[in-house]
Design a protein around this motif. Structure first.
Motif, mmCIF file in Angstrom:
data_model
loop_
_atom_site.group_PDB
_atom_site.id
_atom_site.type_symbol
_atom_site.label_atom_id
_atom_site.label_comp_id
_atom_site.label_asym_id
_atom_site.label_seq_id
_atom_site.Cartn_x
_atom_site.Cartn_y
_atom_site.Cartn_z
ATOM 1 N N UNK A 96 0.839 -1.210 0.000
ATOM 2 C CA UNK A 96 0.000 0.000 0.000
ATOM 3 C C UNK A 96 0.871 1.255 0.000
ATOM 4 N N UNK A 97 1.854 1.302 0.895
ATOM 5 C CA UNK A 97 2.727 2.473 0.996
ATOM 6 C C UNK A 97 3.501 2.683 -0.307
ATOM 7 N N UNK A 98 4.051 1.599 -0.850
ATOM 8 C CA UNK A 98 4.823 1.699 -2.085
ATOM 9 C C UNK A 98 3.976 2.113 -3.276
ATOM 10 N N UNK A 99 2.761 1.557 -3.370
ATOM 11 C CA UNK A 99 1.866 1.932 -4.468
ATOM 12 C C UNK A 99 1.540 3.416 -4.419
ATOM 13 N N UNK A 100 1.276 3.919 -3.218
ATOM 14 C CA UNK A 100 0.959 5.342 -3.065
ATOM 15 C C UNK A 100 2.189 6.212 -3.320
ATOM 16 N N UNK A 101 3.382 5.714 -2.978
ATOM 17 C CA UNK A 101 4.607 6.445 -3.301
ATOM 18 C C UNK A 101 4.765 6.588 -4.811
ATOM 19 N N UNK A 102 4.445 5.527 -5.549
ATOM 20 C CA UNK A 102 4.544 5.577 -7.008
ATOM 21 C C UNK A 102 3.548 6.590 -7.571
ATOM 22 N N UNK A 103 2.308 6.539 -7.080
ATOM 23 C CA UNK A 103 1.295 7.509 -7.528
ATOM 24 C C UNK A 103 1.734 8.930 -7.177
ATOM 25 N N UNK A 104 2.223 9.112 -5.945
ATOM 26 C CA UNK A 104 2.697 10.420 -5.524
ATOM 27 C C UNK A 104 3.874 10.906 -6.353
#
Length: 425
Positions: free
Chosen positions: A276-284
């Motif tokens: 979850x954290x990594x996916x949101x980092x990519x989106x961010x």
């Protein structure tokens, strides 16, 4: 979509593409085995979390030993050879680490981890200096965005990959993967055709010219350059504070899951949190360059820190795993705004001949506070403070730095711009 295409356009530069892939594979070598080893220690010594903290210290503490030399090597020696030999030696030390783990003698294992980490610290200043030389100033923010995106990918896959390898083939398999990654990175670096003015911008410097006095002179020159550059000094000063947060966050997410939210299933949940954290980092990382292009860069830095500070404080109040995952998702979205802004700003304000020495100061300043924080956690947790108190402390720190930057950076940015106009005139 157009901004994303502009970001990906840097890969038309074949040299940058190879350097980028080398940095990715080198990072795999640095992270996956360490992650697997932490789970290995938590399994074998579940009542002694100090061992997991010491593992992270063996990754960060060596910076304080070698930072005097890393900047000198990146600015005086052939940057391509420095990066190549750093990876090659780390690959060899991964084999030594594998043998050390088979002995099950903890002092030898930690000593080998310390030595491998020490050598790996020579890679980043050399790699960053090469990237600065092969890209244009307009491409720096795009490159910073890609670096942040990769950081998100590692947050997404590093824990899962390290844990997956540990489950499938044990700690030995994870260390073997480390070694292969380092050797592959070395091969990519060796295959690059890099102009001499990028590899050695300060002219040729031979091994016979290396002596203690020359290293001290270069080391002092880097420090003077930073202190004479108000904007750079403010940004690098912030890295000391960021180190405290980074140090805490290398262990407290796993501790939060193991000791507070999911004691019986913390391994599985740690993978989910990482995804979850990594996916949101990519989106961010995709969204942040678009935002940075629309607002002033110093506003991006300050806003990102203040938003992240409130989110980290909220993490400390977590009583349910769903709320914690939601907060980590929001944190992943907000962090790239600051990281990409700073990552794109630094190469634009630093002299190409000084980049190695400046980069060699950034890492130890951050690692000093990171190592100190890990040391305090290893001594104080869980006897003297709770996991929640660590989240509160990290959140308040981010808020304070964000507010200080809101006040300072506009003035310093304007001062820097005016000084450039004077120099051009």
């Amino acid at each position: 979509m157009r901004k994303l295409k502009q970001t990906l356009a840097v890969f038309r530069n074949r040299t940058y593409t190879k350097i980028f892939l080398a940095a990715v594979t080198s990072r795999i070598g640095s992270i996956v085995g360490i992650t697997a080893f932490m789970f290995y220690l938590l399994d074998r010594f579940s009542t002694q979390p100090v061992y997991a903290t010491l593992t992270e210290m063996m990754y960060s503490a060596p910076t304080l030993l070698v930072f005097v030399f890393t900047g000198f090597a990146a600015d005086r020696l052939d940057r391509q050879k420095v990066a190549y030999y750093a990876d090659l030696i780390c690959g060899g030390l991964s084999i030594v680490l594998l043998l050390s783990i088979w002995t099950e003698w903890m002092p030898l294992i930690f000593a080998t981890l310390f030595l491998r980490s020490s050598v790996s610290k020579f890679f980043a200043p050399a790699e960053m200096s090469i990237v600065q030389g092969v890209l244009t100033e307009e491409e720096y923010t795009a490159a910073a965005g890609l670096n942040q995106m990769i950081a998100g990918v590692f947050s997404l896959f590093a824990t899962g990959l390290g844990l997956g390898v540990y489950w499938l083939v044990g700690i030995s398999g994870a260390i073997i993967m480390d070694g292969i990654s380092f050797f592959l990175s070395a091969a990519l670096i060796a295959s690059c055709a890099i102009p001499e003015h990028v590899r050695q911008p300060n002219g040729k410097f031979f091994m016979k010219d290396i002596h203690y006095r020359a290293i001290i002179i270069d080391f002092s020159a880097g420090l003077r350059y930073i202190f004479n550059h108000s904007l750079l000094k403010a940004l690098i000063g912030g890295f000391f504070i960021f180190g405290i947060v980074n140090g805490a966050f290398t262990v407290i997410p796993i501790y939060m899951l193991k000791y507070n939210l999911a004691p019986e299933t913390y391994e599985q949940w740690s993978v989910i949190v990482g995804i979850v954290f990594g996916s949101c980092m990519i989106v961010g990382s995709i969204l942040s360059p678009m935002i940075i292009h629309k607002i002033r860069i110093h506003i991006s830095v300050s806003c990102g820190l203040i938003i992240a500070g409130f989110i980290v404080i909220a993490c400390g109040f977590s009583q349910h795993i769903a709320f914690y995952i939601l907060m980590m998702a929001l944190l992943g979205l907000s962090l790239p705004l600051t990281n990409i802004a700073i990552g794109g700003w630094l190469p634009a304000i630093v002299d190409k001949k000084m980049m190695g020495r400046v980069e060699s100061w950034i890492i130890p300043i951050s690692m000093l506070s990171q190592t100190a924080t890990l040391g305090i956690i290893s001594i104080g947790f869980p006897s003297f403070f709770s996991i929640s108190s660590l989240y509160f402390l990290c959140g308040v720190i981010l808020l304070i730095v964000g507010i200080c930057y809101t006040i300072l950076l506009p003035k310093l940015s304007k001062k820097h711009t005016n000084s450039l106009h004077v120099q051009e005139a």
